[in-house]
Design an enzyme around this catalytic site. Structure first.
Site, mmCIF file in Angstrom:
data_model
loop_
_atom_site.group_PDB
_atom_site.id
_atom_site.type_symbol
_atom_site.label_atom_id
_atom_site.label_comp_id
_atom_site.label_asym_id
_atom_site.label_seq_id
_atom_site.Cartn_x
_atom_site.Cartn_y
_atom_site.Cartn_z
ATOM 1 N N ARG A 1 -1.233 -4.736 -6.337
ATOM 2 C CA ARG A 1 -0.863 -6.125 -6.158
ATOM 3 C C ARG A 1 0.324 -6.224 -6.771
ATOM 4 O O ARG A 1 0.528 -5.985 -8.210
ATOM 5 C CB ARG A 1 -2.025 -6.941 -6.725
ATOM 6 C CG ARG A 1 -2.450 -8.384 -6.077
ATOM 7 C CD ARG A 1 -3.548 -8.852 -6.733
ATOM 8 N NE ARG A 1 -4.911 -8.366 -6.286
ATOM 9 C CZ ARG A 1 -6.123 -7.780 -6.738
ATOM 10 N NH1 ARG A 1 -5.975 -7.653 -8.148
ATOM 11 N NH2 ARG A 1 -6.922 -7.462 -6.006
ATOM 12 N N HIS B 1 0.807 -1.147 0.134
ATOM 13 C CA HIS B 1 0.046 0.137 -0.028
ATOM 14 C C HIS B 1 0.858 1.272 -0.010
ATOM 15 O O HIS B 1 1.899 1.240 0.541
ATOM 16 C CB HIS B 1 -0.778 -0.004 1.014
ATOM 17 C CG HIS B 1 -1.699 -1.236 1.473
ATOM 18 N ND1 HIS B 1 -2.548 -1.618 0.487
ATOM 19 C CD2 HIS B 1 -1.592 -1.901 2.475
ATOM 20 C CE1 HIS B 1 -3.234 -2.919 1.078
ATOM 21 N NE2 HIS B 1 -2.471 -2.910 2.144
ATOM 22 N N HIS C 1 3.513 -7.579 1.649
ATOM 23 C CA HIS C 1 2.835 -8.358 2.694
ATOM 24 C C HIS C 1 1.839 -9.164 2.186
ATOM 25 O O HIS C 1 1.056 -8.799 1.076
ATOM 26 C CB HIS C 1 2.411 -7.546 3.953
ATOM 27 C CG HIS C 1 1.427 -6.643 3.797
ATOM 28 N ND1 HIS C 1 1.403 -5.374 2.923
ATOM 29 C CD2 HIS C 1 -0.138 -6.734 3.756
ATOM 30 C CE1 HIS C 1 0.195 -4.643 2.836
ATOM 31 N NE2 HIS C 1 -0.595 -5.547 3.397
ATOM 32 N N GLU D 1 -1.650 -0.221 8.206
ATOM 33 C CA GLU D 1 -2.332 -1.140 8.876
ATOM 34 C C GLU D 1 -1.942 -1.963 10.101
ATOM 35 O O GLU D 1 -0.835 -1.917 10.364
ATOM 36 C CB GLU D 1 -3.075 -2.427 7.855
ATOM 37 C CG GLU D 1 -2.211 -2.489 6.668
ATOM 38 C CD GLU D 1 -3.032 -3.376 5.797
ATOM 39 O OE1 GLU D 1 -3.873 -3.235 4.939
ATOM 40 O OE2 GLU D 1 -2.217 -4.736 5.680
HETATM 41 ZN ZN ZN Z 1 -2.669 -5.042 3.255
#
Ligand code: ZN
Length: 339
Positions: free
Chosen positions: A207, A111, A187, A129
């Protein structure tokens, strides 16, 4: 003009807590545990994610109790930004809270941070996150960064040839583990993990690799190579360390801090009032709002003049800034997220 006086005036009004109802996501890697174990009433198979507390247009939570029942949380906070206390701003929640049931591996992803997102993604924030592992199969793992530093060329080649996995760092995960995934860290959540995620209010995912899977229409999901290479941290990632946690006790409740960063502060609260006549007192400070995510057990919250609300594992309760004093009864565990 908004000034301190208007905030003070508003903050004298007592607000009441209310339940939230989530939006669901049927991503191809999901399972059915959110319906089976967490009693989510969403007819999706798989049910990969529930967005429990969200004002993000990609998945809006809805107020599930009280006088605003049936409205979206986004709508309510636009009308009552004072519910957010000092985070009032334009009525936007600063974070998003989800349950995630990974029956299969999630794609390897990254991200952007706030700065990159602001420049390239129409003003959405970036996405850092935090994960709290609710349950994990015996061999469940997560992918966290690279084992050793990797060059852009090697990374590109490994994605093309499907050999990226040998460069990625795999970490075994267990129930009650914590992970802070800074924007830019490559991740993936591995199969067999049930996770509560608290993240910035963003849905920006780039992605890198999807195990050559196809969706239910026989199509591969999009890979966002250019943007992923722009933001991915290619240095070797250290192994994430589980912090030492200190429980603090008060009447009917023990709590510990799990995470504090510029986007959110997260505590775990253990409620056990079954053996006591008295319940656990709970009140916001008038400055920040709270979200209580029940991750185990059940009980009842009393507030206002003889009002009460039962809660069960999986429920999410929004407590506005300057909430009426509450009393929590039951035997349960909550993640408490402070804005
Ligand atoms: Zn993630």
């Amino acid at each position: 003009m908004v000034n301190n006086n208007s905030f003070e005036k508003k903050s004298k009004v007592w607000n009441k807590p209310f339940l939230l109802k989530p939006a669901g996501k049927d991503y191809l890697w999901g399972g059915t545990r959110l319906r089976d174990d967490f009693a989510k009433e969403i007819e999706m198979t798989p049910l990969a994610e529930t967005w429990e507390c969200s004002t993000h247009p990609d998945g809006l939570s809805v107020v599930g109790s009280g006088k605003y029942q049936g409205r979206t949380l986004a709508e309510l906070l636009k009308r009552h930004p004072e519910y957010l206390g000092h985070a009032e701003g334009n009525g936007e929640l600063p974070f998003l809270i989800k349950f995630i049931d990974a029956e299969k591996d999630l794609s390897v992803q990254v991200h952007p941070d706030d700065e990159y997102a602001a420049r390239n993604e129409n003003g959405q924030p970036g996405k850092t996150e935090f994960w709290y592992v609710l349950d994990a199969d015996e061999n469940a793992e997560l992918i966290y960064g690279f084992r050793t530093e990797i060059s852009q060329e090697t990374l590109k080649k490994s994605i093309r040839e499907g050999t990226i996995e040998k460069y990625l760092q795999r970490i075994p995960i267990h129930r009650d583990d914590l992970f802070y995934i800074q924007a830019g860290t490559v991740h993936a959540i591995g199969a067999g993990a049930l996770i509560a995620e608290i993240q910035e209010n963003s849905n920006l995912t780039y992605r890198l690799y999807d195990y050559d899977r196809v969706d239910r229409n026989g199509k591969k999901r999009e890979i966002h190579l250019e943007k992923a290479l722009d933001v991915a941290n290619l240095k070797a990632s250290g192994e994430p360390v589980q912090p030492l946690r200190v429980l603090r006790y008060r009447k009917g409740c023990a709590s510990e801090i799990l995470c504090r960063c510029k986007y959110f502060e997260i505590h775990r609260m253990l409620i056990n009032t079954e053996r006591y006549r008295q319940m656990a007192n709970y009140q916001t400070d008038g400055i920040s709002f709270r979200v209580l995510l029940c991750v185990a057990g059940c009980g009842c919250i009393f507030f206002g003049e003889e009002e009460a609300c039962n809660y069960f594992k999986g429920d999410c309760i929004f407590v506005p800034a300057n909430s009426v004093p509450m009393k929590i009864h039951g035997k349960a565990q909550f993640l408490e997220v402070r804005g």
